[in-house]
Design a protein around this motif. Sequence first.
Motif, PDB file in Angstrom:
ATOM      1  N   ASP A 180      29.154  70.264  77.935  1.00  0.00           N
ATOM      2  CA  ASP A 180      28.605  71.584  78.122  1.00  0.00           C
ATOM      3  C   ASP A 180      27.747  72.093  76.984  1.00  0.00           C
ATOM      4  O   ASP A 180      26.876  73.050  77.211  1.00  0.00           O
ATOM      5  CB  ASP A 180      29.575  72.496  78.200  1.00  0.00           C
ATOM      6  N   GLU A 220      24.372  70.229  76.986  1.00  0.00           N
ATOM      7  CA  GLU A 220      23.466  70.551  78.212  1.00  0.00           C
ATOM      8  C   GLU A 220      24.025  71.925  78.817  1.00  0.00           C
ATOM      9  O   GLU A 220      24.840  71.891  79.957  1.00  0.00           O
ATOM     10  CB  GLU A 220      23.522  69.237  79.349  1.00  0.00           C
ATOM     11  N   PRO A 221      24.029  72.995  78.316  1.00  0.00           N
ATOM     12  CA  PRO A 221      24.739  74.164  78.692  1.00  0.00           C
ATOM     13  C   PRO A 221      24.114  74.691  80.212  1.00  0.00           C
ATOM     14  O   PRO A 221      25.030  75.322  80.723  1.00  0.00           O
ATOM     15  CB  PRO A 221      24.063  75.463  77.601  1.00  0.00           C
ATOM     16  N   THR A 222      23.121  74.502  80.609  1.00  0.00           N
ATOM     17  CA  THR A 222      22.710  74.800  81.886  1.00  0.00           C
ATOM     18  C   THR A 222      23.219  74.072  83.131  1.00  0.00           C
ATOM     19  O   THR A 222      22.970  74.486  84.379  1.00  0.00           O
ATOM     20  CB  THR A 222      21.106  74.621  82.069  1.00  0.00           C
ATOM     21  N   TRP A 223      24.012  72.979  82.844  1.00  0.00           N
ATOM     22  CA  TRP A 223      24.636  72.501  84.046  1.00  0.00           C
ATOM     23  C   TRP A 223      25.923  72.885  84.562  1.00  0.00           C
ATOM     24  O   TRP A 223      26.530  72.519  85.551  1.00  0.00           O
ATOM     25  CB  TRP A 223      24.864  70.876  83.362  1.00  0.00           C
ATOM     26  N   ASN A 224      26.623  73.818  83.943  1.00  0.00           N
ATOM     27  CA  ASN A 224      27.855  74.447  84.203  1.00  0.00           C
ATOM     28  C   ASN A 224      29.058  73.222  84.534  1.00  0.00           C
ATOM     29  O   ASN A 224      29.546  73.668  85.406  1.00  0.00           O
ATOM     30  CB  ASN A 224      27.766  75.332  85.501  1.00  0.00           C
ATOM     31  N   THR A 255      15.440  71.297  90.675  1.00  0.00           N
ATOM     32  CA  THR A 255      15.918  71.270  89.414  1.00  0.00           C
ATOM     33  C   THR A 255      17.402  72.046  89.041  1.00  0.00           C
ATOM     34  O   THR A 255      17.904  71.470  88.156  1.00  0.00           O
ATOM     35  CB  THR A 255      15.122  72.198  88.523  1.00  0.00           C
ATOM     36  N   LEU A 256      17.783  72.743  89.972  1.00  0.00           N
ATOM     37  CA  LEU A 256      19.106  73.379  89.920  1.00  0.00           C
ATOM     38  C   LEU A 256      20.015  72.238  89.966  1.00  0.00           C
ATOM     39  O   LEU A 256      20.132  71.545  91.182  1.00  0.00           O
ATOM     40  CB  LEU A 256      19.240  74.602  90.840  1.00  0.00           C
ATOM     41  N   HIS A 257      21.170  71.922  89.373  1.00  0.00           N
ATOM     42  CA  HIS A 257      21.751  70.824  89.343  1.00  0.00           C
ATOM     43  C   HIS A 257      22.772  70.850  90.667  1.00  0.00           C
ATOM     44  O   HIS A 257      22.865  69.637  91.318  1.00  0.00           O
ATOM     45  CB  HIS A 257      22.777  70.685  88.171  1.00  0.00           C
TER      46      HIS A 257
END
Length: 965
Positions: A420, A423-427, A743-745
């Motif tokens: 996290d 890669e903080p955008t992965w939640n 792009t959104l995981h």
Amino acid sequence: MGKVYYISKNVGLGLLVLGVTALATIIALSAVYHKEKAKNLGSPAGGSSNDTSTSTSTAVPSTTTSASKELWDHFRLPGSIVPVTYNVTLWPRLTPDADGLYIFTGHSVVVFHCVKETDLVIIHSNKLNLTGPGAALRGLGHVTAPAIQKHWFVENTEYLVLQLSRGLAVGATYALHTEFQGELADDLQGFYRSEYEEDGVKKIVAASQMQATFARKAFPCFDEPAMKAVFNITIIHDPSTVALSNGKDIDVADTVIDGIPVKVTKFEPTQKMSTYLLAFIVSDFVSIESRQNHLLIRIWGRKKAINNGQGEYALNVTGPILQFYERYYNASYPLSKSDQVALPDFNAGAMENWGLVTYRETALLYDPLVSSIWIKKRITSIIAHELAHMWFGNLVTLRWWNDLWLNEGFASYVEYLGTDYAEPTWNIRDYIVQYDLHKVFLVDALASSHPLSCPEEEVSDPAQINEMFDSISYSKGAAVLRMLSEFLTEPVFARGLSSYLNTYAFGNTIYTDLWDHLQQAVDNTPGIHIPCSVHDIMNRWTLQMGFPVVTIDTRTGRITQKHFLLDPDSVVERVSQFNYTWFVPIKWMKAGVEQQQYWLLQETDVNSQMRVSGQDWVLANTNVSGYFRVNYDLENWERLLSLLNTNHQALSVINRAQIIDDAFNLVRAKIVNTTLALRTTKYLHKERDYIPWESALRNLRYYIFMFERTEVFGDLQAYLKQRIQPLYEHYRTLTANWTKVLTLHTDVYNHITVIDVACVVGVRDCKEFVKTVYREWMDNPVKNPIQPDLRSTIYCNAIALGGMEEWDFAWRMFQNTTVASEASLLRGAMTCTKLPWLLNKYLGYTLDPNKIRKQDATATIQRIASNIVGLPLVWNFVRDKWSFIYEQYGKGSFSFSGLISGVTRRFSTEFELQELKRFKEDHSEVGFGSATVALEQAIEKITANIKWMADNKDQVWKWLKEELS
């Protein structure tokens, strides 16, 4: 601090003398090799050695019976002597000898203290021949060593035993010198051989995997985690290769030994560490590097892979993850460098060797043009897991393997924190619920499960140790520690952890030492209140197996807990001192409003606040922070089902997944009706988030496995098509007919899933889409038009819908790709064919390491078994080839237990149960190794499947027909 051994001035001088004589010994070893190479590797060596280097021939005692009480018949070291330092020199030969064998020679000097009276030196040694003078013992300082009267090997317990002429002096220090030879085999254990081809040239790598009990295959050593020592490693190798070990190289010299030009690489002394963390590699790999403050960080791999940039992503995330852990642990990284190496052949996914972490190529190498987002996530998570061990496990090590759960469970929890941060955008934090908690619930709900921490006597031989590397240790350990962190709060948890690590640095502990330091953190933090001590709470979660189902009656506020079993009729033979009750932290909400955490301390309690009326609803275990399942009175279930259908986003993503997962498993335990679970899926046509869909499909997959060979399957397939069709159309629109890259995981994960399921259940045009795009690739193999994120599902479905031509094309691409992750996708996709003769051919390939690498063999067999066409083929194959499969993989492969569970996953008839029992009986003499527990669990699962089918088949079919009409 951990126990420290101080070396006297005389001992230091003794070590210096030993070091000076090392080069002479190296030269002698070369001559010895030519004399010894014709011997049968691994057979017991005769002869005896003493401190004057004279030897006489002596008979080798046979291994004594299991009834013997001799010290060497126990799997645990007697503890009479304790190592201080090792000087180990190894020379791996990367070309075969006249007999076609790859061998290594070496010598070792271990300095040890005598702490108890003994006239024996018992040291681990497995498949090593003593060579030259064999073994010699000398005293250090003013101590005179006794003579070695005789020596022998004990095959069962993997010991070299030295019988001395008299006892060692308690408190004295000695040095044991051994010279030896072993095979650099391709068994992925100890010091082993990996092979690969690059530009048409066969390359050989000498690599190591010591965990759990394989250091003894590389050199004689005290191979237990509590036997920490300092290691001085020297590697002799071909001048065209590079040698790596735990420490930095401090001297590299070219020389000639016995007419052979070689390079001698000496490494800095290690920190005080366990044998299972030792590592060395000889290869022609290349590296890329960066520096973080004064720390050297390097990524190593095949030249072509590294030169093509496949190591760049790993290099970019390693530094930030290490920085995060330094702050989280409040402790600096304890070594001078961090090497990470991608190996072509590696049994585990990765191994946390201190300062030299080893990985499968698929777990470290990332090609942005070829690899999917799944691969990137996997690489980041595995790196975060292994680097977490640099402190927790390596700096502070558990005393024995019965507490492996704390080591692996901790790393499995904090890998989410490290990932996290990188890669903080992965939640990514939410994904622990599906990847660990829900997964391990299925194992821990069996009567044949086991506690996180077992008594030491239950974990003694190597097979029992390997069995501990299971989902209980990893996933339950992670889930329970996450729950602990939640109710203590993350800052308190981290402070207690930091205190624990700094107190026991370079030492060994037991799990209760961590509880002590967490309790100190609680006591020193105002405002933190728990109902009893950390010990009292956590002992119930670690010393007894299983978990509770908490039932809340919202009409009365009555709360009860009960040991949750998938088969409520199964008999739990393991006795619990806590009578299978737990101290349960319940976070909950009423009508969407968070309430104060409630502790359930008894089997039954009453909380009047949980009474509701009207349309109010209660949801317990918010964010699934607790390790338990939840059941409600029927009225509250109806309110939650209504909420899902009318306003599902009023509940968090992971709580929607929790409701589905709890309901389906409560059905299997005969607690609720099967139609209640099915009703949790009715709202899915409106669901767009990945985690609830993944939860639903994982649970419906059980229904598919049970009904796939029955008349119910057609209606189940039609119902799934109804649910998935809107999601399929949503993503087809979102991607402009599958041309736009998402792009959104969560979208990426979900649209992979939707194509996979839609093709299986027959959604219009899905099959044509996958066949068309796969054919485009077949027509132009140089340019793959398939998006990396969609390749796994398109490859599989296209091969399933196609024939020999599609399969043969995948096989050619598999053989030619230089990207490990792409090879992995193709290897898995080829198991999807519906042609039995192709699957049988593929099964044969798993026995040939030139076609399917040994590291991938059992996983490939399992994938074929997951194919309904392949299941009977695999079952016949495993029964017919069991002796060979067991010999190859059953004694040391962590993944071996998955073979049994994978093959038997669909078994649901009395006939299949009796076949499995017959298989167990027929192969009892061969044994089942690390799959022994998995076999018992498979029998239990099949028994439960039979009962479930009898109870639910008709109800499910009736409900499906009503919904479809």
